[in-house]
Scaffold this active site. Structure first.
Site, PDB file in Angstrom:
ATOM      1  N   ASP A 218       6.167  -9.678 -14.226  1.00  0.00           N
ATOM      2  CA  ASP A 218       5.384  -8.544 -14.718  1.00  0.00           C
ATOM      3  C   ASP A 218       6.341  -7.426 -15.127  1.00  0.00           C
ATOM      4  O   ASP A 218       7.532  -7.459 -14.801  1.00  0.00           O
ATOM      5  CB  ASP A 218       4.373  -8.039 -13.679  1.00  0.00           C
ATOM      6  CG  ASP A 218       5.017  -7.745 -12.327  1.00  0.00           C
ATOM      7  OD1 ASP A 218       6.087  -7.100 -12.308  1.00  0.00           O
ATOM      8  OD2 ASP A 218       4.459  -8.161 -11.300  1.00  0.00           O
TER       9      ASP A 218
ATOM     10  N   LYS B 126       1.309  -9.627 -17.783  1.00  0.00           N
ATOM     11  CA  LYS B 126      -0.026 -10.086 -17.419  1.00  0.00           C
ATOM     12  C   LYS B 126      -1.000  -8.914 -17.421  1.00  0.00           C
ATOM     13  O   LYS B 126      -0.643  -7.786 -17.128  1.00  0.00           O
ATOM     14  CB  LYS B 126      -0.020 -10.764 -16.049  1.00  0.00           C
ATOM     15  CG  LYS B 126       0.308  -9.861 -14.864  1.00  0.00           C
ATOM     16  CD  LYS B 126       0.127 -10.615 -13.561  1.00  0.00           C
ATOM     17  CE  LYS B 126       0.429  -9.733 -12.344  1.00  0.00           C
ATOM     18  NZ  LYS B 126       1.837  -9.529 -12.127  1.00  0.00           N
TER      19      LYS B 126
ATOM     20  N   GLN C 199       0.857  -1.186   0.000  1.00  0.00           N
ATOM     21  CA  GLN C 199       0.000   0.000   0.000  1.00  0.00           C
ATOM     22  C   GLN C 199       0.900   1.246   0.000  1.00  0.00           C
ATOM     23  O   GLN C 199       0.898   2.046   0.921  1.00  0.00           O
ATOM     24  CB  GLN C 199      -0.929  -0.007   1.210  1.00  0.00           C
ATOM     25  CG  GLN C 199      -1.878  -1.194   1.222  1.00  0.00           C
ATOM     26  CD  GLN C 199      -2.852  -1.138   2.390  1.00  0.00           C
ATOM     27  OE1 GLN C 199      -3.438  -0.105   2.676  1.00  0.00           O
ATOM     28  NE2 GLN C 199      -3.006  -2.269   3.076  1.00  0.00           N
TER      29      GLN C 199
ATOM     30  N   ASP D 215       2.136 -14.291  -2.611  1.00  0.00           N
ATOM     31  CA  ASP D 215       1.038 -14.335  -1.650  1.00  0.00           C
ATOM     32  C   ASP D 215       0.196 -15.591  -1.874  1.00  0.00           C
ATOM     33  O   ASP D 215       0.408 -16.627  -1.241  1.00  0.00           O
ATOM     34  CB  ASP D 215       0.201 -13.063  -1.768  1.00  0.00           C
ATOM     35  CG  ASP D 215      -0.761 -12.892  -0.601  1.00  0.00           C
ATOM     36  OD1 ASP D 215      -1.002 -13.868   0.133  1.00  0.00           O
ATOM     37  OD2 ASP D 215      -1.283 -11.782  -0.425  1.00  0.00           O
TER      38      ASP D 215
ATOM     39  N   ALA E 222       0.058 -17.199  -4.801  1.00  0.00           N
ATOM     40  CA  ALA E 222       0.791 -17.988  -5.809  1.00  0.00           C
ATOM     41  C   ALA E 222       0.006 -18.207  -7.104  1.00  0.00           C
ATOM     42  O   ALA E 222       0.449 -18.972  -7.966  1.00  0.00           O
ATOM     43  CB  ALA E 222       1.243 -19.335  -5.243  1.00  0.00           C
ATOM     44  N   GLY E 223      -1.128 -17.543  -7.262  1.00  0.00           N
ATOM     45  CA  GLY E 223      -1.907 -17.711  -8.490  1.00  0.00           C
ATOM     46  C   GLY E 223      -1.166 -17.217  -9.720  1.00  0.00           C
ATOM     47  O   GLY E 223      -1.043 -17.932 -10.724  1.00  0.00           O
ATOM     48  N   THR E 224      -0.638 -16.005  -9.647  1.00  0.00           N
ATOM     49  CA  THR E 224       0.116 -15.436 -10.766  1.00  0.00           C
ATOM     50  C   THR E 224       1.358 -16.263 -11.063  1.00  0.00           C
ATOM     51  O   THR E 224       1.682 -16.544 -12.216  1.00  0.00           O
ATOM     52  CB  THR E 224       0.523 -13.985 -10.448  1.00  0.00           C
ATOM     53  OG1 THR E 224      -0.651 -13.199 -10.244  1.00  0.00           O
ATOM     54  CG2 THR E 224       1.327 -13.382 -11.580  1.00  0.00           C
TER      55      THR E 224
ATOM     56  N   ASP F  24      10.875 -12.553  -7.979  1.00  0.00           N
ATOM     57  CA  ASP F  24       9.938 -11.537  -7.494  1.00  0.00           C
ATOM     58  C   ASP F  24      10.197 -11.314  -6.014  1.00  0.00           C
ATOM     59  O   ASP F  24      10.952 -12.063  -5.387  1.00  0.00           O
ATOM     60  CB  ASP F  24       8.491 -11.971  -7.736  1.00  0.00           C
ATOM     61  CG  ASP F  24       7.549 -10.780  -7.919  1.00  0.00           C
ATOM     62  OD1 ASP F  24       7.974  -9.637  -7.699  1.00  0.00           O
ATOM     63  OD2 ASP F  24       6.376 -11.011  -8.286  1.00  0.00           O
TER      64      ASP F  24
END
Length: 336
Positions: free
Chosen positions: A181, A204, A106, A234, A236-238, A230
């Site tokens: 990314d 992406k 953030q 978090d 791990a989807g990406t 990276d």
């Protein structure tokens, strides 16, 4: 005021194994016992946090070892209350050693009427009495500017480079570094330069948060051992989707080197079932039992670099020297 003779370490409950490991490494470097200051950090029945330091810290150079990982709010409050306790006990200097800096994502206003929580947390840490921050791989470099005190940001890429050179010593010519990314290109390029490897990007596009619409590989990964790099993993989807896309584009193997393994929700299950051959993380966040038991997740130690950085700060010598592989190599000799 008494002369500051030795650095003193105090730890919260966020990552006790790492705190103990840092103390052990400092003992090795110093040639004498360096332990954690005797203190209690506990909760009352209503979950209020209470800190009591049992040793004299007047005039001492204090280092609070506390990542602000899950549960982020509890661990952050522990850090702030420990800093206040030390300040009121007349510690000469208080340094917060935060291996994983929570709320780092953030760091800017992405939409109207949203906070910049990283700046708020920086203000809170400063007001609590912390005079210096030592952390690793901040999510965004500008967070250093949120503080009105010195911030030393260590990098995991030299550790990753040493590990890659050891793990892939017979096939380094086939290794290619991948940024998951466009925003992470600088980080990936830094690692690629260290191991003299080519670079590719997985671009992406998201329709909405948490869902990936499509991925495009920029670069030729055919026949390559791809290493995705990276700072945070978090859910791990990406990461798992990027590994699938790379394999579809002709990669022979996919590995991932991630500094902070948040690994929340279904992350461990996704990594275990993914096409990735290995996920390498650091111990900046205490590993849960599922993470420690996962067959394709490996954890690299950060205690050697943090211990040396603390000693360099205490001695008034360069912390940036630890960014160099030549300096870090002897520190990690026999570990990786």
């Amino acid at each position: 005021m008494p002369t500051v003779i030795e650095p003193k370490l105090i730890a919260g409950n966020a990552n006790k194994p790492l705190a103990n490991a840092i103390a052990r490494r400092m003992s090795l470097y110093r040639g004498g016992a360096v332990g954690l200051v005797d203190a209690r950090v506990e909760r009352f029945n209503d979950q209020e946090i209470f800190v009591e330091v049992y040793e004299n810290v007047r005039g001492e150079d204090m280092y609070i070892l506390q990542p602000t990982s899950n549960p982020a709010n509890d661990n952050l409050m522990e850090l702030l209350i420990m800093a206040d306790a030390l300040r009121r006990s007349s510690a000469a200097r208080i340094t917060a050693v935060i291996p994983y800096f929570g709320y780092a994502r953030q760091d800017r206003r992405t939409k109207a009427r949203t906070p910049i929580t990283s700046k708020l947390v920086a203000n809170m840490i400063h007001e609590a009495g912390v005079e210096r921050v030592l952390t690793m791989d901040l999510h965004a470099a500008q967070i250093q500017g949120f503080f009105d005190i010195p911030v030393d940001n260590l990098y995991a890429s030299p550790i990753f480079a040493l590990d890659i050179q050891h793990q892939f010593k017979d096939s380094l010519q086939d290794v290619m570094v991948i940024s998951p990314d466009v925003g992470g290109v600088a980080r990936a390029r830094e690692l690629a330069k260290r191991i003299n490897a080519p670079l590719a990007i997985v671009d992406k596009r998201r329709e909405k948060p948490g869902e990936i619409a499509e991925m495009t590989v920029i670069g030729d990964v055919t026949g390559k051992k791809c290493i995705i790099v990276d700072d945070i993993c978090d859910t791990a989807g990406t990461l798992c989707k990027a590994a699938e896309v790379l394999m579809d584009h002709g990669a022979t193997e996919v590995h991932a080197y991630i500094t902070h393994g948040v690994l929340s929700g279904p992350a461990v299950e996704r990594v275990t079932k993914s096409v990735m051959k290995s996920l390498v993380i650091t111990d900046s966040i205490a590993a849960t039992d599922p993470v420690a038991a996962a067959p394709n997740i490996r954890i690299l130690p950060t205690a050697p670099i943090f211990a040396q950085a603390i000693l360099n700060i205490w001695n008034g010598t360069s912390v940036s020297s630890l960014f160099e592989t030549d300096v870090l190599g002897p520190i990690y000799e026999g570990i990786l």
